[in-house]
Design a protein around this motif. Structure first.
Motif, mmCIF file in Angstrom:
data_model
loop_
_atom_site.group_PDB
_atom_site.id
_atom_site.type_symbol
_atom_site.label_atom_id
_atom_site.label_comp_id
_atom_site.label_asym_id
_atom_site.label_seq_id
_atom_site.Cartn_x
_atom_site.Cartn_y
_atom_site.Cartn_z
ATOM 1 N N HIS A 1 0.772 -1.241 0.000
ATOM 2 C CA HIS A 1 0.000 0.000 0.000
ATOM 3 C C HIS A 1 0.809 1.301 0.000
ATOM 4 O O HIS A 1 0.313 2.310 -0.505
ATOM 5 C CB HIS A 1 -0.937 0.013 1.217
ATOM 6 N N SER A 2 2.016 1.318 0.559
ATOM 7 C CA SER A 2 2.711 2.595 0.775
ATOM 8 C C SER A 2 2.903 3.387 -0.507
ATOM 9 O O SER A 2 2.565 4.574 -0.586
ATOM 10 C CB SER A 2 4.074 2.355 1.446
ATOM 11 N N VAL A 3 3.453 2.744 -1.536
ATOM 12 C CA VAL A 3 3.709 3.458 -2.788
ATOM 13 C C VAL A 3 2.397 3.891 -3.438
ATOM 14 O O VAL A 3 2.241 5.038 -3.879
ATOM 15 C CB VAL A 3 4.527 2.573 -3.755
ATOM 16 N N ASP A 4 1.422 2.984 -3.485
ATOM 17 C CA ASP A 4 0.138 3.310 -4.105
ATOM 18 C C ASP A 4 -0.537 4.485 -3.403
ATOM 19 O O ASP A 4 -1.092 5.387 -4.050
ATOM 20 C CB ASP A 4 -0.790 2.092 -4.081
ATOM 21 N N ASN A 5 -0.487 4.481 -2.066
ATOM 22 C CA ASN A 5 -1.134 5.558 -1.317
ATOM 23 C C ASN A 5 -0.454 6.903 -1.571
ATOM 24 O O ASN A 5 -1.121 7.946 -1.624
ATOM 25 C CB ASN A 5 -1.137 5.239 0.177
ATOM 26 N N GLU A 6 0.871 6.886 -1.717
ATOM 27 C CA GLU A 6 1.590 8.135 -2.011
ATOM 28 C C GLU A 6 1.202 8.678 -3.390
ATOM 29 O O GLU A 6 1.073 9.889 -3.586
ATOM 30 C CB GLU A 6 3.097 7.906 -1.936
ATOM 31 N N ILE A 7 1.017 7.767 -4.347
ATOM 32 C CA ILE A 7 0.582 8.209 -5.682
ATOM 33 C C ILE A 7 -0.834 8.766 -5.617
ATOM 34 O O ILE A 7 -1.129 9.829 -6.186
ATOM 35 C CB ILE A 7 0.632 7.036 -6.682
ATOM 36 N N ILE A 8 -1.716 8.052 -4.936
ATOM 37 C CA ILE A 8 -3.121 8.465 -4.853
ATOM 38 C C ILE A 8 -3.239 9.860 -4.231
ATOM 39 O O ILE A 8 -4.068 10.676 -4.659
ATOM 40 C CB ILE A 8 -3.935 7.426 -4.062
ATOM 41 N N LYS A 9 -2.386 10.167 -3.242
ATOM 42 C CA LYS A 9 -2.416 11.489 -2.615
ATOM 43 C C LYS A 9 -2.102 12.600 -3.609
ATOM 44 O O LYS A 9 -2.557 13.729 -3.460
ATOM 45 C CB LYS A 9 -1.392 11.548 -1.469
ATOM 46 N N ARG A 10 -1.303 12.274 -4.649
ATOM 47 C CA ARG A 10 -0.794 13.307 -5.558
ATOM 48 C C ARG A 10 -1.478 13.335 -6.924
ATOM 49 O O ARG A 10 -1.591 14.397 -7.534
ATOM 50 C CB ARG A 10 0.709 13.078 -5.776
ATOM 51 N N LEU A 11 -1.907 12.170 -7.416
ATOM 52 C CA LEU A 11 -2.280 12.051 -8.823
ATOM 53 C C LEU A 11 -3.504 12.883 -9.206
ATOM 54 O O LEU A 11 -3.418 13.776 -10.065
ATOM 55 C CB LEU A 11 -2.519 10.572 -9.168
ATOM 56 N N VAL A 12 -4.641 12.610 -8.601
ATOM 57 C CA VAL A 12 -5.869 13.335 -8.970
ATOM 58 C C VAL A 12 -5.768 14.814 -8.622
ATOM 59 O O VAL A 12 -6.176 15.671 -9.440
ATOM 60 C CB VAL A 12 -7.103 12.670 -8.331
ATOM 61 N N PRO A 13 -5.229 15.205 -7.449
ATOM 62 C CA PRO A 13 -5.053 16.640 -7.188
ATOM 63 C C PRO A 13 -4.195 17.343 -8.235
ATOM 64 O O PRO A 13 -4.490 18.481 -8.612
ATOM 65 C CB PRO A 13 -4.384 16.667 -5.811
ATOM 66 N N LYS A 14 -3.158 16.671 -8.717
ATOM 67 C CA LYS A 14 -2.316 17.292 -9.744
ATOM 68 C C LYS A 14 -3.101 17.486 -11.042
ATOM 69 O O LYS A 14 -2.994 18.534 -11.693
ATOM 70 C CB LYS A 14 -1.070 16.449 -10.007
ATOM 71 N N ILE A 15 -3.869 16.479 -11.435
ATOM 72 C CA ILE A 15 -4.665 16.608 -12.655
ATOM 73 C C ILE A 15 -5.663 17.750 -12.522
ATOM 74 O O ILE A 15 -5.829 18.561 -13.440
ATOM 75 C CB ILE A 15 -5.407 15.282 -12.948
ATOM 76 N N ARG A 16 -6.300 17.844 -11.367
ATOM 77 C CA ARG A 16 -7.358 18.841 -11.194
ATOM 78 C C ARG A 16 -6.820 20.272 -11.119
ATOM 79 O O ARG A 16 -7.432 21.196 -11.643
ATOM 80 C CB ARG A 16 -8.143 18.535 -9.917
ATOM 81 N N SER A 17 -5.675 20.446 -10.458
ATOM 82 C CA SER A 17 -5.266 21.814 -10.125
ATOM 83 C C SER A 17 -4.046 22.319 -10.882
ATOM 84 O O SER A 17 -3.727 23.503 -10.805
ATOM 85 C CB SER A 17 -4.980 21.906 -8.618
ATOM 86 N N GLU A 18 -3.339 21.449 -11.611
ATOM 87 C CA GLU A 18 -2.110 21.888 -12.266
ATOM 88 C C GLU A 18 -2.148 21.567 -13.761
ATOM 89 O O GLU A 18 -2.714 20.561 -14.175
ATOM 90 C CB GLU A 18 -0.890 21.214 -11.628
ATOM 91 N N SER A 19 -1.520 22.444 -14.543
ATOM 92 C CA SER A 19 -1.433 22.237 -15.990
ATOM 93 C C SER A 19 0.014 22.281 -16.464
ATOM 94 O O SER A 19 0.278 22.459 -17.650
ATOM 95 C CB SER A 19 -2.245 23.314 -16.728
ATOM 96 N N ASN A 20 0.949 22.081 -15.543
ATOM 97 C CA ASN A 20 2.373 22.213 -15.862
ATOM 98 C C ASN A 20 2.994 20.883 -16.284
ATOM 99 O O ASN A 20 4.100 20.555 -15.910
ATOM 100 C CB ASN A 20 3.136 22.782 -14.663
ATOM 101 N N TRP A 21 2.245 20.093 -17.056
ATOM 102 C CA TRP A 21 2.769 18.821 -17.541
ATOM 103 C C TRP A 21 2.186 18.503 -18.915
ATOM 104 O O TRP A 21 1.075 18.894 -19.236
ATOM 105 C CB TRP A 21 2.444 17.677 -16.560
ATOM 106 N N ASP A 22 2.989 17.807 -19.708
ATOM 107 C CA ASP A 22 2.540 17.300 -21.005
ATOM 108 C C ASP A 22 2.313 15.793 -20.952
ATOM 109 O O ASP A 22 1.447 15.266 -21.628
ATOM 110 C CB ASP A 22 3.581 17.613 -22.086
ATOM 111 N N VAL A 23 3.146 15.119 -20.170
ATOM 112 C CA VAL A 23 3.019 13.674 -19.959
ATOM 113 C C VAL A 23 3.088 13.424 -18.463
ATOM 114 O O VAL A 23 3.977 13.948 -17.775
ATOM 115 C CB VAL A 23 4.149 12.895 -20.680
ATOM 116 N N LEU A 24 2.165 12.628 -17.955
ATOM 117 C CA LEU A 24 2.102 12.327 -16.524
ATOM 118 C C LEU A 24 2.130 10.811 -16.349
ATOM 119 O O LEU A 24 1.263 10.108 -16.870
ATOM 120 C CB LEU A 24 0.825 12.924 -15.914
ATOM 121 N N ILE A 25 3.138 10.311 -15.637
ATOM 122 C CA ILE A 25 3.331 8.867 -15.445
ATOM 123 C C ILE A 25 3.090 8.532 -13.978
ATOM 124 O O ILE A 25 3.687 9.143 -13.089
ATOM 125 C CB ILE A 25 4.766 8.446 -15.835
ATOM 126 N N ALA A 26 2.216 7.571 -13.727
ATOM 127 C CA ALA A 26 1.972 7.080 -12.366
ATOM 128 C C ALA A 26 2.162 5.568 -12.371
ATOM 129 O O ALA A 26 1.405 4.853 -13.015
ATOM 130 C CB ALA A 26 0.568 7.447 -11.904
#
Length: 290
Positions: free
Chosen positions: A44-69
């Motif tokens: 769970h540790s790695v997955d939970n760290e990604i989950i904390k960041r992934l959707v918030p980044k998509i919703r609030s940031e546009s500073n990426w062209d490619v996003l890898i999770a």
């Protein structure tokens, strides 16, 4: 490689999850959140760290062209338990929910920012697993996996107005059980993925690639709705795809020629490899044109 080509072209690439990405490419990402990948008992540790960041980044940031999770829990559940365990089913259900939330976040973002309407979401495994969770061999179970491609702009009006099933409506099954309800419509060689992703992103195909650009995934990546478009647009795409395949053949030819000069492979075998690839290209182009 594709990651190198993305950096060279100025694309902003963010990565989160398995630290192997940053071990291999320490200077290639505009943003990185690597986490330890070798503790297979930790689901769970790695997955939970990604989950904390992934959707918030998509919703609030546009500073990426490619996003890898790169999630690890499913892989670790297979290694530590097996693919029929409740641990595996729990992780698969969690990933199901993550994908739903990512799609929802991308659709919300596309509604606000029109450039995100052409976003292509790719969900894949980097390998399969045996029933005991291993993947070091060359069996079909180990070398086959899933690739799901979803373009935000390719939904039909009926799909746009439909309500996705809730989690409780989806029957819980054994992860290893075959399903007659959901079947893969197509198969794609893993060798073709790097070449196709490069073409979708408008990048040079990596030098050592021996795969062929996939028409279906390429057109979906172009916001073409998986191949359903008017006659004029189809002709334009065929011309463009023809040029891509010609470049693809030239690239494979250069690689085989260089490989021939630097190795003990015989000239006749190199020629056979190239001619087989050329035949495959001509056959694919004829199939598309018809």
């Amino acid at each position: 490689n594709v990651v190198y080509q993305m950096k060279q072209s100025g694309k902003r690439v963010a990565v989160m999850g398995d630290e192997t990405w940053t071990d291999l490419f320490p200077e290639h990402f505009s943003e990185q959140h690597p986490f330890p990948s070798m503790e297979v008992n930790d689901l769970h540790s790695v997955d939970n760290e990604i989950i904390k960041r992934l959707v918030p980044k998509i919703r609030s940031e546009s500073n990426w062209d490619v996003l890898i999770a790169h999630f690890l829990g499913v892989d670790h559940a297979g290694h530590t338990f097996d693919i029929n365990s409740h641990h595996m089913l729990d992780k698969l259900e969690q990933m199901d929910q993550v994908i739903r939330e990512v799609v929802g976040a991308l659709e919300e973002k596309a509604a606000r920012e029109s450039e995100f309407e052409r976003t292509l979401l790719l969900v894949m495994g980097d390998h399969g697993q045996t029933e005991t969770g291993e993947h070091g061999g060359n069996s079909h179970q180990e070398t086959s996996t899933i690739l799901m491609a979803y373009n935000l702009g390719s939904k039909t009006e009926e799909q746009q107005n439909s309500t996705p099933p809730k989690k409780k409506d989806i029957p819980r099954k054994s992860a290893a059980a075959p399903s007659d309800e959901f079947k893969c419509p197509q198969f794609m060689s893993q060798l073709d993925f790097a070449a196709t992703l490069s073409a979708v992103l408008g990048l040079p195909i990596p030098f050592s690639n021996v795969g062929q650009v996939s028409w279906d995934l390429w057109t979906l990546g172009l916001h073409a709705g998986g191949g359903e478009f008017g006659e004029e647009r189809e002709e334009e795409l065929l011309d463009q795809f023809d040029k891509i395949l010609v470049g693809n053949i030239d690239q494979v030819n250069r690689y085989i020629s260089s490989y021939l000069l630097d190795s003990k492979i015989s000239a006749s075998n190199a020629a056979k490899q190239f001619l087989a690839y050329k035949d495959k290209y001509e056959s694919e182009l004829g199939k598309i044109s018809s």
